[in-house]
Motif scaffolding. Structure first.
Motif, short mmCIF file in Angstrom:
data_model
loop_
_atom_site.label_atom_id
_atom_site.label_comp_id
_atom_site.label_asym_id
_atom_site.label_seq_id
_atom_site.Cartn_x
_atom_site.Cartn_y
_atom_site.Cartn_z
N PRO A 329 8.50 -2.20 -2.49
CA PRO A 329 7.87 -3.51 -2.69
C PRO A 329 6.37 -3.46 -2.45
CG PRO A 329 9.66 -3.64 -1.06
CD PRO A 329 9.55 -2.21 -1.45
N GLN A 330 5.92 -2.57 -1.56
CA GLN A 330 4.48 -2.45 -1.30
C GLN A 330 3.76 -1.95 -2.56
OE1 GLN A 330 6.91 -1.38 0.74
NE2 GLN A 330 6.45 -1.98 2.84
N HIS A 331 4.38 -0.98 -3.28
CA HIS A 331 3.78 -0.52 -4.54
C HIS A 331 3.73 -1.64 -5.56
CE1 HIS A 331 4.75 3.55 -3.01
NE2 HIS A 331 3.77 3.93 -3.78
N LEU A 332 4.83 -2.40 -5.61
CA LEU A 332 4.89 -3.51 -6.58
C LEU A 332 3.78 -4.52 -6.29
CD1 LEU A 332 6.35 -4.93 -8.91
CD2 LEU A 332 7.94 -5.91 -7.25
N LEU A 333 3.64 -4.87 -5.01
CA LEU A 333 2.60 -5.84 -4.64
C LEU A 333 1.21 -5.31 -5.00
CD1 LEU A 333 1.77 -8.46 -3.21
CD2 LEU A 333 1.68 -7.18 -1.07
N TRP A 334 0.99 -4.02 -4.70
CA TRP A 334 -0.32 -3.41 -5.00
C TRP A 334 -0.67 -3.53 -6.49
CZ3 TRP A 334 -0.76 2.20 -6.69
CH2 TRP A 334 -2.10 2.56 -6.88
N VAL A 335 0.27 -3.15 -7.38
CA VAL A 335 -0.08 -3.20 -8.81
C VAL A 335 -0.27 -4.65 -9.27
CG1 VAL A 335 0.96 -0.95 -9.36
CG2 VAL A 335 2.32 -3.03 -9.73
N LEU A 336 0.50 -5.57 -8.71
CA LEU A 336 0.35 -6.97 -9.14
C LEU A 336 -0.99 -7.54 -8.68
CD1 LEU A 336 3.93 -8.47 -8.51
CD2 LEU A 336 2.98 -7.55 -10.63
N GLU A 337 -1.34 -7.25 -7.42
CA GLU A 337 -2.61 -7.82 -6.90
C GLU A 337 -3.82 -7.18 -7.57
OE1 GLU A 337 -2.40 -8.03 -2.58
OE2 GLU A 337 -1.20 -9.88 -2.73
N THR A 338 -3.69 -5.92 -8.01
CA THR A 338 -4.82 -5.32 -8.74
C THR A 338 -4.99 -5.99 -10.10
OG1 THR A 338 -3.40 -3.47 -9.35
CG2 THR A 338 -5.01 -3.04 -7.62
N ILE A 339 -3.87 -6.36 -10.73
CA ILE A 339 -3.99 -7.09 -12.01
C ILE A 339 -4.74 -8.41 -11.76
CG2 ILE A 339 -2.77 -8.24 -13.91
CD1 ILE A 339 -0.39 -6.33 -13.46
N LEU A 340 -4.38 -9.07 -10.67
CA LEU A 340 -5.04 -10.35 -10.37
C LEU A 340 -6.53 -10.17 -10.13
CD1 LEU A 340 -2.39 -12.08 -8.05
CD2 LEU A 340 -3.12 -12.83 -10.34
N LYS A 341 -6.92 -8.96 -9.67
CA LYS A 341 -8.35 -8.69 -9.46
C LYS A 341 -9.04 -8.26 -10.76
CE LYS A 341 -7.78 -6.91 -4.81
NZ LYS A 341 -7.42 -5.59 -4.26
N GLY A 342 -8.29 -8.22 -11.85
CA GLY A 342 -8.88 -7.83 -13.14
C GLY A 342 -8.88 -6.33 -13.36
N GLU A 343 -8.09 -5.60 -12.59
CA GLU A 343 -8.00 -4.15 -12.79
C GLU A 343 -6.56 -3.79 -13.13
OE1 GLU A 343 -9.22 -2.05 -9.29
OE2 GLU A 343 -10.86 -3.49 -9.00
N VAL A 344 -6.41 -2.58 -13.69
CA VAL A 344 -5.04 -2.09 -13.93
C VAL A 344 -4.94 -0.70 -13.34
CG1 VAL A 344 -3.37 -1.39 -15.69
CG2 VAL A 344 -4.67 -3.48 -15.99
N VAL A 345 -4.00 -0.52 -12.43
CA VAL A 345 -3.75 0.84 -11.90
C VAL A 345 -2.39 1.29 -12.42
CG1 VAL A 345 -5.17 0.76 -9.82
CG2 VAL A 345 -2.84 -0.14 -9.74
N ASN A 346 -2.23 2.60 -12.46
CA ASN A 346 -0.94 3.21 -12.83
C ASN A 346 -0.44 2.81 -14.21
OD1 ASN A 346 -1.16 4.15 -10.25
ND2 ASN A 346 0.89 3.59 -9.61
N GLN A 347 -1.40 2.66 -15.13
CA GLN A 347 -0.98 2.36 -16.51
C GLN A 347 -0.41 3.64 -17.14
OE1 GLN A 347 -4.01 0.92 -19.21
NE2 GLN A 347 -2.51 0.71 -20.88
N ILE A 348 0.68 3.49 -17.87
CA ILE A 348 1.28 4.62 -18.58
C ILE A 348 0.90 4.50 -20.05
CG2 ILE A 348 3.47 5.74 -19.23
CD1 ILE A 348 2.76 5.95 -16.21
N THR A 349 0.18 5.49 -20.53
CA THR A 349 -0.22 5.45 -21.95
C THR A 349 0.21 6.74 -22.64
OG1 THR A 349 -2.38 6.20 -21.23
CG2 THR A 349 -2.23 3.89 -21.83
N VAL A 350 0.78 6.58 -23.80
CA VAL A 350 1.18 7.73 -24.62
C VAL A 350 0.20 7.74 -25.80
CG1 VAL A 350 3.03 8.72 -26.03
CG2 VAL A 350 3.60 7.46 -23.94
N SER A 351 -0.43 8.88 -26.05
CA SER A 351 -1.43 8.92 -27.13
C SER A 351 -0.75 8.60 -28.46
CB SER A 351 -2.06 10.31 -27.20
OG SER A 351 -1.12 11.22 -27.72
#
Ligand code: 13P
Ligand code: SF4
Length: 369
Positions: A329-351
């Motif tokens: 849940p701590q990881h989940l909270l971290w990624v959600l709160e970073t979105i709220l700050k206008g950032e995205v962490v741990n995005q998965i992108t396939v070329s």
């Protein structure tokens, strides 16, 4: 907006999230979900732990979650509580404007790691040299995106445990033979369900780059070439577990995932995907006794949800999927709160170069299954 590159290296949960207690993360996750509204979709695989899956908007097996991603046009951010290959699949099936986020980049799949491009290309060369006619490559969805692309580019497709039978049937309409990777057991169990005898299956050992021929077996006998991969969780269910529980509870129903070994699946009453396992339990009358051979978070959740039935793990020693369990849940909270700050962490992108052919392989499955 700053994005991290998508690889498996986790930079680490910021210290401020590390030791958060339930009374702190619970309310903050709900708050973040509320603030993000329709822009956010949280999906969770059935093996995800309870303290995380309680926040999922949708849960499912890998097929259901792939379908969901394909149709989730309104969500700007899809937070995938599952493992890496599932998040890659979601990225391939969503638009380039949507962002797929895996809360811990180290949530991989040990089975998916048992096949890489170099090994598959080596195998393909051997198969082409040794066998005549057409071989159709089918990859289990538990594989990296570039292997899905390999299948798409070579007339093959993806399958999941819920549609493997349909996809193998389709593949036999396209060619004479199937190369199935990376799970030997899903391949073998599905081919057996299609009445293909053992003599028509050969194991390819990717470590030694050799075929493990059965006595008297010849290349012209072979209909299915099976990669020698397995799931570390499902390999822990043995015949001794089936035998001892059947002795203890003569009416017990043994219900297993098809990643279990061939003899365990043969000895079970029923086998199927996580969604199938849930549907069987939900449809059963009270007092049914079950021995379930799959990941323990799902088994425990089913036992809690169905106190009117007796639900046991086929292996009494707990078997969690350790990579799936990494998402907290701590990881989940971290990624959600970073979105709220206008950032995205741990995005998965396939070329797009890989996604193009991987999408062909996935769409073949989505059209047929
Ligand atoms: P399902 O397709 O049943 O969700 O299984 C995925 C998986 O990884 C099983 O180990
Ligand atoms: Fe991979 Fe096995 Fe975990 Fe499924 S349970 S994600 S196959 S390691």
């Amino acid at each position: 907006m700053g994005y991290m590159m998508s690889d498996h290296i986790q930079t680490g949960l910021p210290a401020e999230y590390m030791n958060l207690k339930e009374n702190e993360w619970y309310g903050r996750i709900l708050q973040a979900k509320k603030q993000l509204g329709q822009d956010l979709l949280i999906v969770g695989h059935h093996y995800q732990r309870d303290d995380v899956i309680q926040f999922a908007d949708f849960t499912g097996d890998s097929f259901k979650l792939a379908r969901l991603a394909e149709k989730a046009e309104q969500a700007k951010f899809i937070v995938f509580c599952g493992v890496h290959f599932m998040a890659e699949t979601a990225d391939i099936l969503t638009s380039s404007a949507q962002k797929v986020i895996l809360p811990d980049l180290n949530a991989g799949c040990s089975m998916a790691d048992m096949a890489d491009m170099e090994q598959v290309e080596d195998c393909w060369t051997e198969v082409t040299d040794l066998f005549g006619g057409t071989t159709i490559p089918i990859t289990y969805v538990n594989s990296a995106a570039n292997l899905k692309a390999f299948c798409g580019a070579n007339g093959g497709a993806v399958c999941t445990s819920s549609n493997a039978k349909k996809m193998l049937t389709w593949a036999f309409e396209q060619g004479e033979r199937i190369l199935f990777f990376p799970d030997e057991f899903l391949g073998r169990n599905t081919a057996t369900a299609l009445e293909i005898p053992d003599q028509q299956m050969v194991v390819y050992n990717q470590a030694s780059q050799t075929f493990e021929w059965l006595p008297g077996q010849k290349p012209e006998d072979v209909k299915v070439i099976l990669w020698k991969g397995f799931c570390s969780v499902h390999q822990r269910f043995h015949m001794s577990h089936v035998d001892s529980l059947r002795k203890q509870y003569p009416t017990i129903k043994v219900l297993v995932h098809p990643e279990c070994s061939h003899e365990v699946v043969n000895a079970a009453d029923l086998s199927g995907s996580t969604e199938f396992i849930i549907s069987q339990v939900e449809a059963a009358p009270p007092d049914t006794i079950w021995a379930i051979g799959t990941e323990i978070n799902l088994v425990s959740r089913l036992a809690k949800a169905h106190p009117e039935q007796r639900i046991l793990s086929l292996n009494p020693i707990v078997c969690p999927c350790s990579t799936m369990y990494r998402i907290s849940p701590q990881h989940l909270l971290w990624v959600l709160e970073t979105i709220l700050k206008g950032e995205v962490v741990n995005q998965i992108t396939v070329s797009e170069k890989i996604a193009h052919h991987a999408r062909i392989a996935l769409n073949r499955m989505l059209q047929i299954a």
